[in-house]
Design an enzyme around this catalytic site. Structure first.
Site, PDB file in Angstrom:
ATOM      1  N   TYR A   5      14.549 -38.160  24.343  1.00  8.96           N
ATOM      2  CA  TYR A   5      15.338 -37.775  25.515  1.00  8.96           C
ATOM      3  C   TYR A   5      14.420 -37.523  26.709  1.00  8.96           C
ATOM      4  CZ  TYR A   5      17.944 -34.767  28.704  1.00  8.96           C
ATOM      5  OH  TYR A   5      18.511 -34.221  29.818  1.00  8.96           O
ATOM      6  N   SER A  21      15.039 -33.789  34.032  1.00  9.81           N
ATOM      7  CA  SER A  21      15.174 -32.666  33.111  1.00  9.81           C
ATOM      8  C   SER A  21      13.862 -31.911  32.977  1.00  9.81           C
ATOM      9  CB  SER A  21      15.610 -33.166  31.732  1.00  9.81           C
ATOM     10  OG  SER A  21      15.494 -32.158  30.746  1.00  9.81           O
TER      11      SER A  21
END
Length: 321
Positions: free
Chosen positions: A152, A127
């Protein structure tokens, strides 16, 4: 080639699986139908794949050690595209355990399965969040990603480190793809395109964080899929550590106000905006350098935001009515 696509009922996973099937590649899809968001949407995505020639599906929680190992023993696949994960930056503040389980423990089982199954190439989703508080734009794969600002992001960075270990120790070819703000038809309900569209059509206000001064490298899902498929066929060379990382982004930082104005025009309605400060774990801007991806594959994402959002809006009206 026979490919395991994890998260096959997810947003990107469904599109990747469909593209591989279009290319004549056999696909085993796996998903656990986590209820983080509307399971009916996941079931509808899977319905688009079910019954197609070359497609099989297995309901599977990759964090469960024994079923995951069994899938790799029996699956007979040669390549893996790992897209299953616990998404969402803000939710990681509320439920950190879900990220440790679904993004770290599950990925460990995928690596073990690939190792023992002698998989030819593992491609997995990282990501843009791993860039954390970096302020040098565009983000380059050469930059440090040692300072994540959300759990995350930290779990995605952990996945990259774990993959490097398996590439180094076991010569397992692995490639991590750092996705930048993916949007398009069949998208996630917790992301801005879906949230804003639903609210604008219902006459409800939208929340605009950082007082509208956010910038995002919005990347259309078809461009992401094209990058994934091209990278999958180009594993890192085994003459060193067979490990690689690539950004996949549209190479354009778009202001949130521009994104919202485009959506308002396509919907034919104005948005009522509530301006709020930056949220914990969020970043002010994302912007991808794609030189490495272009050099490897000859491809660069290129879908203009207006075109991609128009396709998204058309899908939204058709699906939700």
């Amino acid at each position: 080639m026979r490919v395991l696509v994890t998260g096959a009922a997810g947003f990107i996973g469904m599109h990747v699986a469909a593209r591989l099937l279009d290319d004549g590649v056999a696909v085993l899809g796996a998903d656990n139908f986590d209820p983080y968001y509307d399971v009916a949407l996941k079931e509808a995505r899977l319905a688009r794949l079910s019954g197609r020639a070359g497609f099989e599906f297995r309901r599977l929680d990759l964090a469960d050690d024994a079923p995951a190992a069994q899938c790799f023993r029996e699956g007979g696949f040669t390549h893996v595209v790992h897209l299953a994960a616990q998404p969402g930056v803000r939710y990681s503040l509320e439920n950190p355990a879900a990220y440790l389980r679904n993004n770290v423990a599950a990925f460990g089982n995928v690596l073990e399965g690939c190792r023992h199954g002698r998989i030819a190439h593992l491609v997995y989703a990282s990501s843009s969040s791993v860039y954390g508080a970096n302020h040098t734009l565009p983000f380059s794969e050469d930059q440090s990603v040692d300072h994540p600002v959300s759990l995350y992001a930290a779990t995605k960075k952990a996945d990259e480190l774990m993959a490097h270990c398996y590439s180094h120790l076991y010569a397992l070819p692995t490639t991590g793809l750092r996705f930048f703000t993916v949007y398009g038809p069949w998208g996630r309900p917790d992301m801005a395109p879906m949230l804003f569209t639903r609210a604008i059509l219902a006459g409800e206000p939208i929340k605009v964080f950082n007082h509208g001064r956010m910038r995002r490298d919005f990347t259309y899902v078809d461009d992401i899929v094209e990058g994934v498929v091209r990278v999958l066929r180009r594993p890192p060379a085994k003459d060193g550590v067979p490990y690689a990382i690539y950004n996949i982004g549209n190479h354009e930082a778009v202001e949130l106000e521009t994104f919202t104005a485009t959506l308002e025009r396509l919907l034919g309605r104005p948005a009522e905006k509530i301006y709020l400060p930056m949220q914990d774990g969020d970043v002010g801007a994302t912007y991808a350098s794609i030189d490495r991806l272009r050099a490897l594959t000859g491809f660069a994402p290129h879908t203009p935001l207006a075109d991609g959002l128009a396709r998204f809006v058309a899908w939204y009206r058709g699906y939700y009515g």
